[in-house]
Motif scaffolding. Structure first.
Motif, PDB file in Angstrom:
ATOM      1  N   SER A 148       0.670  -1.336   0.059  1.00  0.00           N
ATOM      2  CA  SER A 148       0.013  -0.090  -0.033  1.00  0.00           C
ATOM      3  C   SER A 148       0.867   1.229   0.110  1.00  0.00           C
ATOM      4  N   ARG A 149       1.898   1.308   0.868  1.00  0.00           N
ATOM      5  CA  ARG A 149       2.808   2.520   1.078  1.00  0.00           C
ATOM      6  C   ARG A 149       3.429   2.861  -0.623  1.00  0.00           C
ATOM      7  N   VAL A 150       3.879   1.478  -1.059  1.00  0.00           N
ATOM      8  CA  VAL A 150       4.872   1.648  -2.383  1.00  0.00           C
ATOM      9  C   VAL A 150       3.905   2.176  -3.145  1.00  0.00           C
ATOM     10  N   SER A 151       2.682   1.692  -3.514  1.00  0.00           N
ATOM     11  CA  SER A 151       1.582   2.142  -4.473  1.00  0.00           C
ATOM     12  C   SER A 151       1.364   3.631  -4.235  1.00  0.00           C
ATOM     13  N   LYS A 152       0.970   4.071  -3.133  1.00  0.00           N
ATOM     14  CA  LYS A 152       0.780   5.543  -2.753  1.00  0.00           C
ATOM     15  C   LYS A 152       1.722   6.405  -3.269  1.00  0.00           C
ATOM     16  N   ALA A 153       3.082   5.997  -2.823  1.00  0.00           N
ATOM     17  CA  ALA A 153       4.328   6.590  -2.973  1.00  0.00           C
ATOM     18  C   ALA A 153       4.423   6.728  -4.709  1.00  0.00           C
ATOM     19  N   LEU A 154       4.321   5.730  -5.214  1.00  0.00           N
ATOM     20  CA  LEU A 154       4.603   5.640  -6.711  1.00  0.00           C
ATOM     21  C   LEU A 154       3.495   6.588  -7.398  1.00  0.00           C
ATOM     22  N   ASP A 155       2.248   6.582  -6.999  1.00  0.00           N
ATOM     23  CA  ASP A 155       1.230   7.286  -7.342  1.00  0.00           C
ATOM     24  C   ASP A 155       1.519   8.897  -7.380  1.00  0.00           C
ATOM     25  N   ALA A 156       1.942   9.150  -6.249  1.00  0.00           N
ATOM     26  CA  ALA A 156       2.366  10.730  -5.885  1.00  0.00           C
ATOM     27  C   ALA A 156       3.299  11.324  -6.829  1.00  0.00           C
ATOM     28  N   VAL A 157       4.076  10.374  -7.193  1.00  0.00           N
ATOM     29  CA  VAL A 157       5.278  10.976  -8.048  1.00  0.00           C
ATOM     30  C   VAL A 157       4.786  10.461  -9.467  1.00  0.00           C
ATOM     31  N   GLY A 158       3.856   9.990  -9.886  1.00  0.00           N
ATOM     32  CA  GLY A 158       3.187   9.826 -11.262  1.00  0.00           C
ATOM     33  C   GLY A 158       4.222   8.600 -11.942  1.00  0.00           C
ATOM     34  N   MET A 159       4.518   7.551 -11.052  1.00  0.00           N
ATOM     35  CA  MET A 159       5.401   6.218 -11.521  1.00  0.00           C
ATOM     36  C   MET A 159       4.409   5.142 -11.279  1.00  0.00           C
ATOM     37  N   LEU A 160       3.503   5.104 -10.830  1.00  0.00           N
ATOM     38  CA  LEU A 160       2.559   3.836 -10.455  1.00  0.00           C
ATOM     39  C   LEU A 160       2.639   2.571 -11.868  1.00  0.00           C
ATOM     40  N   LYS A 161       2.399   3.549 -12.736  1.00  0.00           N
ATOM     41  CA  LYS A 161       2.407   2.295 -13.977  1.00  0.00           C
ATOM     42  C   LYS A 161       3.705   1.774 -14.523  1.00  0.00           C
ATOM     43  N   TYR A 162       4.822   2.227 -13.821  1.00  0.00           N
ATOM     44  CA  TYR A 162       6.012   1.847 -14.093  1.00  0.00           C
ATOM     45  C   TYR A 162       6.511   0.752 -13.017  1.00  0.00           C
ATOM     46  N   SER A 163       5.593   0.197 -12.027  1.00  0.00           N
ATOM     47  CA  SER A 163       6.170  -0.540 -10.945  1.00  0.00           C
ATOM     48  C   SER A 163       6.914  -1.689 -11.210  1.00  0.00           C
ATOM     49  N   GLN A 164       6.642  -2.258 -12.178  1.00  0.00           N
ATOM     50  CA  GLN A 164       7.305  -3.587 -12.631  1.00  0.00           C
ATOM     51  C   GLN A 164       8.506  -3.284 -13.561  1.00  0.00           C
ATOM     52  N   ARG A 165       8.591  -2.204 -13.733  1.00  0.00           N
ATOM     53  CA  ARG A 165       9.946  -1.905 -14.591  1.00  0.00           C
ATOM     54  C   ARG A 165      11.111  -1.971 -14.116  1.00  0.00           C
ATOM     55  N   PRO A 166      12.045  -2.643 -14.907  1.00  0.00           N
ATOM     56  CA  PRO A 166      13.622  -2.654 -14.457  1.00  0.00           C
ATOM     57  C   PRO A 166      13.948  -1.183 -14.329  1.00  0.00           C
ATOM     58  N   ILE A 167      14.727  -0.971 -13.301  1.00  0.00           N
ATOM     59  CA  ILE A 167      15.273   0.279 -13.037  1.00  0.00           C
ATOM     60  C   ILE A 167      16.176   1.036 -14.094  1.00  0.00           C
ATOM     61  N   GLN A 168      16.915  -0.023 -14.891  1.00  0.00           N
ATOM     62  CA  GLN A 168      17.995   0.434 -15.853  1.00  0.00           C
ATOM     63  C   GLN A 168      17.136   0.810 -16.969  1.00  0.00           C
ATOM     64  N   THR A 169      16.143   0.589 -17.076  1.00  0.00           N
ATOM     65  CA  THR A 169      15.245   1.123 -18.210  1.00  0.00           C
ATOM     66  C   THR A 169      14.603   2.492 -18.153  1.00  0.00           C
ATOM     67  N   LEU A 170      14.672   3.106 -17.033  1.00  0.00           N
ATOM     68  CA  LEU A 170      14.176   4.544 -16.700  1.00  0.00           C
ATOM     69  C   LEU A 170      15.206   5.637 -16.996  1.00  0.00           C
ATOM     70  N   SER A 171      14.359   6.701 -17.531  1.00  0.00           N
ATOM     71  CA  SER A 171      15.223   7.877 -17.681  1.00  0.00           C
ATOM     72  C   SER A 171      15.827   8.351 -16.370  1.00  0.00           C
ATOM     73  N   GLY A 172      16.586   9.671 -16.582  1.00  0.00           N
ATOM     74  CA  GLY A 172      17.181  10.112 -15.135  1.00  0.00           C
ATOM     75  C   GLY A 172      16.024  10.571 -14.328  1.00  0.00           C
ATOM     76  N   GLY A 173      15.239  11.346 -15.019  1.00  0.00           N
ATOM     77  CA  GLY A 173      13.986  12.029 -14.250  1.00  0.00           C
ATOM     78  C   GLY A 173      13.112  11.074 -13.663  1.00  0.00           C
ATOM     79  N   GLN A 174      12.994   9.926 -14.259  1.00  0.00           N
ATOM     80  CA  GLN A 174      12.077   8.700 -13.544  1.00  0.00           C
ATOM     81  C   GLN A 174      12.724   8.053 -12.486  1.00  0.00           C
ATOM     82  N   LYS A 175      14.321   7.900 -12.678  1.00  0.00           N
ATOM     83  CA  LYS A 175      14.952   7.400 -11.509  1.00  0.00           C
ATOM     84  C   LYS A 175      14.806   8.396 -10.400  1.00  0.00           C
ATOM     85  N   GLN A 176      14.790   9.821 -10.559  1.00  0.00           N
ATOM     86  CA  GLN A 176      14.677  10.578  -9.474  1.00  0.00           C
ATOM     87  C   GLN A 176      13.290  10.627  -8.777  1.00  0.00           C
ATOM     88  N   ARG A 177      12.381  10.339  -9.575  1.00  0.00           N
ATOM     89  CA  ARG A 177      10.928  10.449  -8.889  1.00  0.00           C
ATOM     90  C   ARG A 177      10.825   9.136  -8.146  1.00  0.00           C
TER      91      ARG A 177
END
Ligand SMILES: Nc1ncnc2c1ncn2[C@@H]1O[C@H](COP(=O)(O)OP(=O)(O)OP(=O)(O)O)[C@@H](O)[C@H]1O
Length: 270
Positions: A144-173
């Motif tokens: 619940s905490r993970v989903s809420k936090a990812l939602d707050a930064v607009g990253m919920l739909k990326y929750s299963q994505r490998p980190i290394q495929t993210l852009s710099g800004g997405q990593k910051q988020r």
């Protein structure tokens, strides 16, 4: 530690990453039950000096006083080398002030400039959950905490994505989401947008604004040299040569900077 989220890790990786992550999430104990004070970040006449190789004392911060209320995003501006990052590191507890005192609500989190220094786990979801391992939470609470936090930064739909495929800004988020999942009361943000393109800059700014809702308990202090980011803040401190020379709401700071700029133009007859 939520075993499902971390099932792909070896114990060694977890241990190394865990001690490293301590630098990011500071004082991650359970938030205090007592009512949060109105002021989330307070520094009183903070000074910081170093002794150089030839034994001369170099004053980097001089009598810096500042206050950031809970629920507000304030920016720390100033020319290169004026002491912004040093002040942020003092407030984080990474550097001990030579003089003065400070109080920063806990838990507090520090997010670094380089997006590649923020994230340690293989997937977005696992990275945000990482810091929750020390709280002994039920798996449902972690999710619940993970989903809420990812939602707050607009990253919920990326929750299963490998980190290394993210852009710099997405990593910051994702790093900001990690701090929110731990219910950090203070975010200390060091030039988050330096390495980002315009699109990623906007994503990070939105993420921070969502993380610091007006009447909430979270406060943020954001070091930046981009004046265009000022419009997103509730207020700002302007530093020169180790001193906070001006602070106030955004219109006052913008006015101050415009006057400074026009004096400069007149002085050099530009
Ligand atoms: N460990 C150190 N040894 C010597 N000088 C240092 C050290 N750390 C910082 N300084 C000096 O202190 C001053 C303030 O540095 P700081 O990084 O805080 O400035 P800043 O305003 O964040 O700069 P920038 O916008 O370029 O990141 C600079 O002149 C820097 O060279």
């Amino acid at each position: 530690m939520p075993a499902i989220l971390f099932s792909s890790l070896t114990g060694t990786t977890t241990m190394v990453a865990s001690s490293w992550r301590c630098l990011l999430r500071i004082g991650g104990g359970r938030p205090s039950d007592s009512a949060a004070p109105t002021i989330a970040i307070e520094g009183d006449r903070l000074s910081f000096s170093l002794v150089s190789k030839n034994r001369a004392t170099v004053e980097i911060l001089k009598d810096c006083s500042l206050r950031v209320p809970s629920g507000e995003l304030w920016m720390l501006l100033g020319p290169n080398g004026c002491g912004k990052s040093t002040l942020l590191q003092v407030l984080a507890g990474f550097l001990k002030p030579t003089k003065g005192s400070f109080h920063v609500n806990r838990p507090k989190s520090f997010v670094f400039q380089n997006p590649d220094h923020q994230v340690v786990m293989p997937t977005v979801e696992a990275d945000v959950a990482f810091g929750l391992g020390k709280f002994d939470l039920a798996l449902d609470e972690v999710r619940s905490r993970v989903s809420k936090a990812l939602d707050a930064v607009g990253m919920l739909k990326y929750s299963q994505r490998p980190i290394q495929t993210l852009s710099g800004g997405q990593k910051q988020r994702v790093a900001i989401a990690g701090a929110l999942a731990e219910e950090s009361k203070v975010l200390l943000l060091d030039e988050l947008t330096t390495f980002l393109d315009e699109y990623d800059q906007l994503g990070v700014i939105e993420a921070v604004k969502n993380s610091v809702p007006g009447n909430g308990e979270v406060a943020a202090l954001w070091v930046t040299h981009r004046l265009e980011e000022l419009k997103h803040a509730d207020g700002a401190f302007y530093m020169e040569n180790g001193c906070i020379v001006m602070h106030g709401d955004v219109p006052s700071v913008v006015d101050f900077l415009k006057r400074k700029q026009s004096c400069y133009i007149q002085h050099f007859n530009l």
